[in-house]
Write a protein that holds these residues in place. Structure first.
Motif, PDB file in Angstrom:
ATOM      1  N   ILE A  37       0.824  -1.216   0.000  1.00  0.00           N
ATOM      2  CA  ILE A  37       0.000   0.000   0.000  1.00  0.00           C
ATOM      3  C   ILE A  37       0.859   1.269   0.000  1.00  0.00           C
ATOM      4  N   ASP A  38       2.162   1.110   0.278  1.00  0.00           N
ATOM      5  CA  ASP A  38       3.028   2.286   0.220  1.00  0.00           C
ATOM      6  C   ASP A  38       4.473   1.810   0.085  1.00  0.00           C
ATOM      7  N   THR A 363       2.796   0.097  -5.465  1.00  0.00           N
ATOM      8  CA  THR A 363       1.556   0.230  -4.705  1.00  0.00           C
ATOM      9  C   THR A 363       0.402  -0.425  -5.471  1.00  0.00           C
TER      10      THR A 363
END
Lengths: 436, 436
Positions: A37-38, A363
């Motif tokens: 996600i990052d 991501t």
């Protein structure tokens, strides 16, 4: 502060293998619900959750093995160094004829998956028999795999006729159509073992369910001569004429294509699974990989089965590839370290048509991540992380393996399957192989 | 019960690599005063002393690396993948010109020895500069090495003229003439960097002190063309004409000999250090090793320096060799696992003329022993121990290394030099290399 499931912090080098080969130094990767996600510098401060340090490590995407026969691990090294005919007819085929069963395939695949995870492989492409047993191993371990039953015109351990093989394949596809780990595919064995009719029926099945069409093509000069004699065409042209070449096709080996065939491969967006160590050991020859890459063809890397290699080490395989093609083409700039690592990651993902989810650290993609330990004199000094991985490391330098955000290897220990139990089983099957 | 210094008990497989390739199963090796004093089944009951279990291990002789430039480990991977001219002229030579010193060579060799021991190498052949620093590393670690200063017609880090290089070589020989670990030798660099006069003077020195004459020969097509142009002869014939070819000569690479030259090599009992991975990576080509072995020529294996390979793993090197020559010669029976392991052991010992003391596990020989851990799924099932070592294992599977009866690696941990200190030094030199 946002909640994450797993945060890899202070990773010395992140090689994302994205389109621009973006790199980060001393940066973090944040994982949630099995996805990245990052990613980037100073990300760790924005999240809370379980952390693992990536200090003195290189992060790369999970490695993709685009061609193997996992269960054949139980025949590792059996009859090595013999002429091909003797090896097949006096060793491999009799052993397979006698032993291949659900149990054999399950135990062999467990052993293979253990080794693949140890070496940083998070996705593999398998063609063998009893793929339901392979699927069972895949689900138990949490690895990913493209699975196809080998379809041949003569009776196999799984099917008496090619039509039975196709029917079982269709059932298997339906069973796993939506699975996140098992990607079912259609596996006509090769142009010399499948009639034109079988090749076409298999193609229709792949089209119907939008799966990969995995096939051995142009592996040996013998095959090329055989196809020429039977059909008046070289293998790729033969397949083209049958209408079974498109972006769905993953062709293993491709050692002997003509110039014209390389163009056909490029035009039809056929993908290649390059298996250099198997091609050398079985004396098949050296595939014209640099030329294929130049033509824009997607080339992944494969170990082939351990009966003909005899390991499942993708880093070793790209190391061999990168050196081999330089020496063979007398040009030290051919297949550089970046290209070699691409073959094992993003190009492998494209080869299995999963580049939307796998093959790079970005991501939104699946959190399939490998950390390589560089805190060892044999990987120092480190001038360039790609070079160090491809030319100086091997699978044993893999420290951590994560699939869908779950730890599968940590501190160089495989966390799935019991090692001693696998060795016991390998010994059990060895005795069966040698039993008169 | 007789007293021993060290007893290796219950070794699963002992591959002695003696003339008959004698093998033992579940047997023992007894060591006293740095020598093997007994070997075989049920020997452990006749002796008392410190014991180490060899259960789930294969014992082989300490591996011999017949060609390297150990200190170049500090330039590992530097400028990789460039054209040869760019790599040498813009990376390697400027870095060497700026940095090579006693300290650089000592630190680089320490790092290399650590890696070599980890990978089961107990003897290596080194050609570089400041060989007194290399000798210091060798003595501190307890490894064995044939050491020679590279003699060239232009100024080197160690000597302004070839005569100075020869003079320093003579002093070095006198200093270590009787040493058990450092075997001094004469190292004229190559036919294209040494004048006929230098080559002859070096030969006289080797004759005078009965040492090895270590030289790079016929590494690249460029060299062959250059020697032809300058002397009207191919490199081996050029050396033959100068009278500098005999059983004392260890020629590294030998990628491009003619048929006639292969016969000259055989007749003159010249030994070969085959470096397949370096020859591939630098795009030098593929040496005609199977043909040379067929003619009875002694062929050892070498890693070359890590600037051009980029590891010091002899098991990886014989694995590459065994596969490469099969693929290149389109014959899967070429260079089988037994022949490949011989290259790394007894043939390596013959290549450095130490087969009376090294290269096989026999009573009376030096106790230089490697134990390979086979208790891992990637080495199971085990049908044949030679096959498993050559095709399925790599240096990381080495568990124990013994030199002259002394433990140098145990449970995969290197017992000499401090790992963290080596990494610090490697980083120090990396920064020096990159300093403008």
């Amino acid at each position: 502060m946002k909640k994450a499931d797993l945060i890899l912090t202070d990773i010395s080098y992140i090689l994302t293998m994205d389109e621009n080969l973006t790199e980060y130094k001393n940066a973090d990767i944040v994982i949630k619900d099995g996805k990245i996600i990052d990613i980037g510098e100073n990300k760790k401060n924005e999240y809370f959750g379980k952390t693992i340090t990536g200090k003195n490590k290189i992060a790369i995407p999970g490695l993709i093995n685009t061609h193997t026969h996992a269960a054949m691990t139980l025949l590792r090294g059996y009859g090595s160094d013999n002429p091909l005919k003797v090896w097949l007819e006096e060793y491999i085929w009799p052993a397979e004829g006698k032993l291949v069963s659900y149990e054999f395939v399950k135990d062999g695949t467990d052993t293979a998956i253990y080794e693949m995870l140890r070496n940083g492989i998070t996705t593999f492409v398998d063609m063998y028999f009893y793929e339901d047993a392979v699927a069972q191993s895949v689900k138990e371990s949490g690895i990913r795999a493209v699975l196809c039953t080998g379809i041949l015109d003569f009776p196999t351990p799984g099917a008496k006729t090619p039509d039975e093989g196709l029917q079982k394949t269709e059932e298997f596809i339906k069973q796993f159509e939506k699975d996140e780990n098992v990607f079912p595919a259609v596996g006509p064995h090769a142009p010399y073992t499948c009639s034109p009719q079988t090749l076409k029926k298999a193609f229709e099945l792949a089209e119907k369910y939008d799966t990969l069409y995995h096939i051995h093509v142009s592996e040996t000069q013998f095959e090329v001569n055989d196809i020429k004699e039977r059909y008046g065409n070289t293998p790729v042209k033969h397949l083209k004429q049958l209408g079974v070449l498109n972006e769905r096709v993953l062709a293993a080996h491709m050692v002997h294509p003509t110039e014209e065939e390389i163009d056909i491969i490029a035009e039809n967006k056929v993908k290649i699974a390059h298996c250099p160590e198997s091609n050398l050991k079985l004396a098949s020859g050296v595939a014209p990989i640099p030329k294929m890459i130049e033509k824009g063809i997607v080339v992944g890397i494969g170990t082939d089965g351990t009966a003909s290699n005899d390991d499942l080490d993708i880093i070793g395989e790209i190391s061999t590839a990168a050196k081999l093609h330089k020496g063979y083409n007398l040009d030290p700039t051919v297949l550089n370290a970046r290209q070699a690592l691409k073959m094992a990651t993003i190009e492998g993902a494209k080869a299995i048509r999963k580049e939307d989810k796998l093959g790079s650290l970005e991501t939104g993609k699946n959190a399939d991540i490998v950390l390589i330990d560089i805190n060892d004199p044999h990987l120092q000094p480190l001038f360039d992380p790609y070079t160090q991985i491809v030319y100086s490391s091997n699978g044993k330098d893999v420290d951590t393996v994560i699939i869908s955000g779950e730890l599968k290897v940590l501190n160089k220990k495989v966390l799935v399957f019991d090692k001693e139990h696998l060795i016991e089983k390998a010994n059990y099957w060895k005795n069966k192989v040698l039993e008169k």
